[in-house]
Every structure is written in structure tokens, then in C-alpha cells.
Write a protein that holds these residues in place. Structure first.
Motif, short mmCIF file in Angstrom:
data_model
loop_
_atom_site.label_atom_id
_atom_site.label_comp_id
_atom_site.label_asym_id
_atom_site.label_seq_id
_atom_site.Cartn_x
_atom_site.Cartn_y
_atom_site.Cartn_z
N ALA A 120 0.82 -1.22 0.00
CA ALA A 120 0.00 0.00 0.00
C ALA A 120 0.85 1.27 0.00
CB ALA A 120 -0.95 0.00 1.20
N HIS A 171 -7.52 6.79 -0.31
CA HIS A 171 -7.75 5.36 -0.08
C HIS A 171 -8.54 4.66 -1.17
CE1 HIS A 171 -6.45 5.00 4.38
NE2 HIS A 171 -5.47 4.84 3.54
N MET A 174 -6.89 1.37 -2.90
CA MET A 174 -7.54 0.06 -2.83
C MET A 174 -7.90 -0.44 -4.23
SD MET A 174 -7.07 -0.31 0.26
CE MET A 174 -7.65 -1.99 0.38
N TRP A 213 -1.28 -8.41 1.25
CA TRP A 213 -1.46 -6.97 1.15
C TRP A 213 -0.81 -6.32 2.35
CZ3 TRP A 213 -6.87 -5.09 -0.89
CH2 TRP A 213 -7.07 -5.61 -2.18
N LEU A 260 -10.15 -1.71 6.79
CA LEU A 260 -9.91 -2.35 5.51
C LEU A 260 -9.85 -3.88 5.62
CD1 LEU A 260 -7.18 0.14 4.18
CD2 LEU A 260 -9.63 0.14 3.66
N PHE A 275 -11.22 -6.44 3.05
CA PHE A 275 -10.55 -6.71 1.78
C PHE A 275 -9.65 -7.95 1.86
CE2 PHE A 275 -11.54 -2.21 1.30
CZ PHE A 275 -11.96 -2.15 -0.01
#
Length: 196
Positions: free
Chosen positions: A30, A87, A91, A112, A122, A125
Motif C-alpha cells: 500500500a 484510499h 484500494m 497486502w 480495511l 478486503f
């Protein structure tokens, strides 16, 4: 299966991510993507410019990351504003990258790497969460050595995240990174063998 990898600031998450990568995991980072989505002439850069102003950009159009960090670590409203802007873009890109990987290899182990996995809600996800843990006192020592911050800056950065003890409590798997590199690596290998 997508695993979330998270931890607190200065817990050694990147070290652990590299260990998983060496074993064959695909790491979707990320932080890397958050840099890509604010490069000059991107939607992210435009959103920041419109919301925060021109002073956060150099003449070449690149984001002044240090200046932005000062604001977001001292002002929770600015931080949540920035997260709202970026974000969805981050994402979306993580999802696209994951799709490309699984198209090539359905058996791929995707991790991730998301620093604010819990803070930004999050977890939906990912299927399971791996937390890289060190006690807060060790976070403070490492932050001081790494970034040469004042005690106040260290406190504000640590307090801008959910406490490491709470993350540990919420985790599906824990990698304790407060010992030697070899001790951490043994835990990573054991978890990898379990996951695969």
C-alpha cells in the motif's frame, strides 16, 4: 486467498514482508501504491492540490511528502481528509494488481502490506490478518534511531495509529519481531509453511 500484513510504526513490517517475498509470496504494498497515486499529473495529486493547496507541491509537480507528513501527524482532521481522498484510489489499484497476479497463477499467495489496515477498516478486503509486533517501548527506541524525531513527534506518530497491543489482540497470526532477525525469520517460515 489474500492475507493482510500490518503492524505499528517501526515494528519491522517491511522486513517481514521481504521475508515472505523471499519465500514466494506476492506482496502488494500500500505504501508503494500510495506514492504512485500522487505522482505528478495523477488524480491523487489533483485531489490533494484542490483540498490542501499548491504549497504542498514542488515546482516539478511532485508532492512535498515531509511537509504533508507534518500536517497529517499533527492534525487528525487533515489525516482523515487525506485518507478519504486517496484510499479509494489505493484500494482500487491493489485490487487490479491482485487480479493480474491471480490470472497468471490461481495458487499465488497474496499479501497486502497495509500499515493502517485496522485504522481505516480495511479488513474486509483480506481473509486473514498477520500482525508484526514489538512492544511500544521498542517502537519508540527504533523510531528515535531511525528518524531522529523529538519525543513529542514519536508520541504523535504512535498515537496516530491503533495501539500495537490492540492490533496484536485482533490478529489472526502474530510475528513477534522483538528478537533477532533469525528468530523473526523462523516464525515467518513456520507461518508460510502453515499458510501453504
Amino acid at each position: 486467498m489474500i492475507y493482510g500484513l500490518t503492524g505499528g510504526i517501526a515494528t519491522g513490517k517491511s522486513t517481514v514482508a521481504n521475508m515472505f517475498r523471499a519465500l514466494g509470496a506476492t506482496i502488494i504494498d500500500a505504501d508503494v501504491i500510495s506514492r504512485q497515486v500522487v505522482e505528478p499529473n495523477t488524480i491523487g495529486a489533483r485531489r490533494i492540490r484542490e483540498t490542501f493547496g499548491e504549497q504542498f507541491f514542488s515546482s516539478d509537480g511532485s508532492l512535498k511528502r515531509d511537509l504533508m507528513a507534518k500536517i497529517i501527524f499533527s492534525d487528525p482532521n487533515a489525516r482523515s481528509q487525506l485518507n478519504e481522498l486517496l484510499h479509494p484510489l489505493i484500494m482500487d489499484e491493489m485490487g487490479k494488481q491482485s487480479e493480474l497476479v491471480t490470472k497468471k497463477n490461481e495458487e499465488a499467495v497474496l499479501i497486502w502490506d497495509i500499515p493502517l489496515l485496522y485504522e481505516e477498516n480495511l479488513t474486509n478486503f483480506v481473509q486473514k490478518v498477520i500482525v508484526v509486533y514489538v512492544p511500544e517501548q521498542m517502537q519508540r527506541i527504533r523510531l528515535n534511531l531511525r528518524n531522529n524525531l523529538t519525543p513529542e513527534e514519536i508520541t504523535s506518530r504512535i498515537q496516530s495509529q491503533l495501539s500495537i497491543e490492540e492490533k496484536k489482540r485482533l490478529a489472526d497470526y502474530i510475528i513477534d519481531n522483538s528478537g533477532s532477525v533469525q528468530q523473526t525469520n523462523r516464525q515467518v517460515v513456520a507461518l508460510w509453511n502453515h499458510l501453504t
